[in-house]
Design a protein around this motif. Sequence first.
Motif, PDB file in Angstrom:
ATOM      1  N   PRO A 194       0.792  -1.245   0.000  1.00 49.21           N
ATOM      2  CA  PRO A 194       0.000   0.000   0.000  1.00 49.21           C
ATOM      3  C   PRO A 194       0.820   1.290   0.000  1.00 49.21           C
ATOM      4  O   PRO A 194       0.510   2.223  -0.749  1.00 49.21           O
ATOM      5  CB  PRO A 194      -0.858  -0.108   1.258  1.00 49.21           C
ATOM      6  N   ALA A 195       1.879   1.385   0.800  1.00 57.01           N
ATOM      7  CA  ALA A 195       2.687   2.611   0.825  1.00 57.01           C
ATOM      8  C   ALA A 195       3.343   2.840  -0.532  1.00 57.01           C
ATOM      9  O   ALA A 195       3.401   3.975  -1.025  1.00 57.01           O
ATOM     10  CB  ALA A 195       3.752   2.535   1.916  1.00 57.01           C
ATOM     11  N   THR A 196       3.814   1.768  -1.152  1.00 59.13           N
ATOM     12  CA  THR A 196       4.454   1.880  -2.464  1.00 59.13           C
ATOM     13  C   THR A 196       3.463   2.353  -3.514  1.00 59.13           C
ATOM     14  O   THR A 196       3.798   3.192  -4.363  1.00 59.13           O
ATOM     15  CB  THR A 196       5.068   0.527  -2.882  1.00 59.13           C
ATOM     16  N   VAL A 197       2.252   1.821  -3.476  1.00 56.91           N
ATOM     17  CA  VAL A 197       1.238   2.229  -4.445  1.00 56.91           C
ATOM     18  C   VAL A 197       0.911   3.711  -4.270  1.00 56.91           C
ATOM     19  O   VAL A 197       0.825   4.454  -5.255  1.00 56.91           O
ATOM     20  CB  VAL A 197      -0.034   1.347  -4.324  1.00 56.91           C
ATOM     21  N   ILE A 198       0.790   4.159  -3.029  1.00 56.00           N
ATOM     22  CA  ILE A 198       0.523   5.582  -2.770  1.00 56.00           C
ATOM     23  C   ILE A 198       1.697   6.427  -3.265  1.00 56.00           C
ATOM     24  O   ILE A 198       1.505   7.457  -3.928  1.00 56.00           O
ATOM     25  CB  ILE A 198       0.232   5.824  -1.272  1.00 56.00           C
ATOM     26  N   ASN A 199       2.932   6.007  -2.960  1.00 55.02           N
ATOM     27  CA  ASN A 199       4.113   6.733  -3.435  1.00 55.02           C
ATOM     28  C   ASN A 199       4.160   6.768  -4.960  1.00 55.02           C
ATOM     29  O   ASN A 199       4.550   7.762  -5.563  1.00 55.02           O
ATOM     30  CB  ASN A 199       5.400   6.103  -2.892  1.00 55.02           C
ATOM     31  N   SER A 200       3.775   5.671  -5.592  1.00 55.13           N
ATOM     32  CA  SER A 200       3.804   5.590  -7.060  1.00 55.13           C
ATOM     33  C   SER A 200       2.759   6.505  -7.694  1.00 55.13           C
ATOM     34  O   SER A 200       3.037   7.155  -8.699  1.00 55.13           O
ATOM     35  CB  SER A 200       3.594   4.147  -7.510  1.00 55.13           C
ATOM     36  N   ILE A 201       1.575   6.550  -7.113  1.00 57.40           N
ATOM     37  CA  ILE A 201       0.535   7.460  -7.604  1.00 57.40           C
ATOM     38  C   ILE A 201       0.997   8.910  -7.414  1.00 57.40           C
ATOM     39  O   ILE A 201       0.854   9.746  -8.308  1.00 57.40           O
ATOM     40  CB  ILE A 201      -0.817   7.197  -6.903  1.00 57.40           C
ATOM     41  N   SER A 202       1.582   9.178  -6.259  1.00 57.61           N
ATOM     42  CA  SER A 202       2.124  10.510  -5.987  1.00 57.61           C
ATOM     43  C   SER A 202       3.191  10.888  -7.014  1.00 57.61           C
ATOM     44  O   SER A 202       3.217  12.013  -7.518  1.00 57.61           O
ATOM     45  CB  SER A 202       2.713  10.529  -4.574  1.00 57.61           C
ATOM     46  N   THR A 203       4.061   9.935  -7.347  1.00 57.41           N
ATOM     47  CA  THR A 203       5.103  10.177  -8.351  1.00 57.41           C
ATOM     48  C   THR A 203       4.480  10.504  -9.700  1.00 57.41           C
ATOM     49  O   THR A 203       4.884  11.460 -10.366  1.00 57.41           O
ATOM     50  CB  THR A 203       6.034   8.948  -8.467  1.00 57.41           C
ATOM     51  N   ALA A 204       3.487   9.717 -10.104  1.00 56.89           N
ATOM     52  CA  ALA A 204       2.835   9.918 -11.400  1.00 56.89           C
ATOM     53  C   ALA A 204       2.166  11.287 -11.490  1.00 56.89           C
ATOM     54  O   ALA A 204       2.122  11.901 -12.558  1.00 56.89           O
ATOM     55  CB  ALA A 204       1.812   8.814 -11.660  1.00 56.89           C
ATOM     56  N   ILE A 205       1.686  11.797 -10.377  1.00 59.43           N
ATOM     57  CA  ILE A 205       1.014  13.104 -10.366  1.00 59.43           C
ATOM     58  C   ILE A 205       2.016  14.248 -10.187  1.00 59.43           C
ATOM     59  O   ILE A 205       1.966  15.255 -10.900  1.00 59.43           O
ATOM     60  CB  ILE A 205      -0.055  13.157  -9.248  1.00 59.43           C
ATOM     61  N   CYS A 206       2.930  14.092  -9.231  1.00 59.21           N
ATOM     62  CA  CYS A 206       3.823  15.196  -8.863  1.00 59.21           C
ATOM     63  C   CYS A 206       4.962  15.438  -9.846  1.00 59.21           C
ATOM     64  O   CYS A 206       5.384  16.587 -10.012  1.00 59.21           O
ATOM     65  CB  CYS A 206       4.392  14.960  -7.467  1.00 59.21           C
ATOM     66  N   VAL A 207       5.493  14.381 -10.477  1.00 61.40           N
ATOM     67  CA  VAL A 207       6.621  14.585 -11.393  1.00 61.40           C
ATOM     68  C   VAL A 207       6.266  15.571 -12.513  1.00 61.40           C
ATOM     69  O   VAL A 207       6.996  16.544 -12.721  1.00 61.40           O
ATOM     70  CB  VAL A 207       7.177  13.249 -11.943  1.00 61.40           C
ATOM     71  N   PRO A 208       5.164  15.371 -13.246  1.00 54.69           N
ATOM     72  CA  PRO A 208       4.855  16.348 -14.306  1.00 54.69           C
ATOM     73  C   PRO A 208       4.647  17.773 -13.771  1.00 54.69           C
ATOM     74  O   PRO A 208       5.121  18.740 -14.368  1.00 54.69           O
ATOM     75  CB  PRO A 208       3.580  15.806 -14.956  1.00 54.69           C
TER      76      PRO A 208
END
Length: 186
Positions: free
Chosen positions: A154-168
């Motif tokens: 779960p923490a990884t999935v949240i971090n990954s979603i955050s990455t997908a949104i925040c990087v751009p």
Amino acid sequence: MLHYNKNSLQAIIMTGLFTALIYLGIFIFRIPIPALVGRPFIHFGNTLAILAVLFLGLRNGALAGIIGLGGFDILNGYALTSWLTMLEIAIVAIVVSSIMKLMRYNDSKRNITIIAVAAGALKIITSYCTSIAEALMVGTSFKAAIVASFFSLPATVINSISTAICVPLLYFLLKRIFKTIGRRHS
């Protein structure tokens, strides 16, 4: 990508700056998540490591990510598995850099979003493998390690979603800032 020699003083300073930002992105903003394997938490270190690769290129970006994320692990109770974190960021950096190269370094909004989503998805895979390795390191059977690692995502999935949104979002903001700074020093 910022345009300067990767061995220049400017490149070394930017690598150090990204390293510090990555470390602080974990140290300051960290929300622990209960898990069966490891001690995962939500943080912005991965997002900042991807940005480092996009702005500094493979070598300096990976170096910033490895030192920032790995250094955090070493200094904060995760030293035994810090090598896994460093391996993960190296893999992610290679993939991000390869995708950027395939896109002929075209940093359109579409391309940066694709890279961010790909990096987030890859992080889920690498973190799953890392969790399995961590479980095996403490003597867990392979079957149990696979199951426990799955339920620790779960923490990884949240971090990954955050990455997908925040990087751009952060990429284009930082790009504008770097251009402004570059014009002042030209």
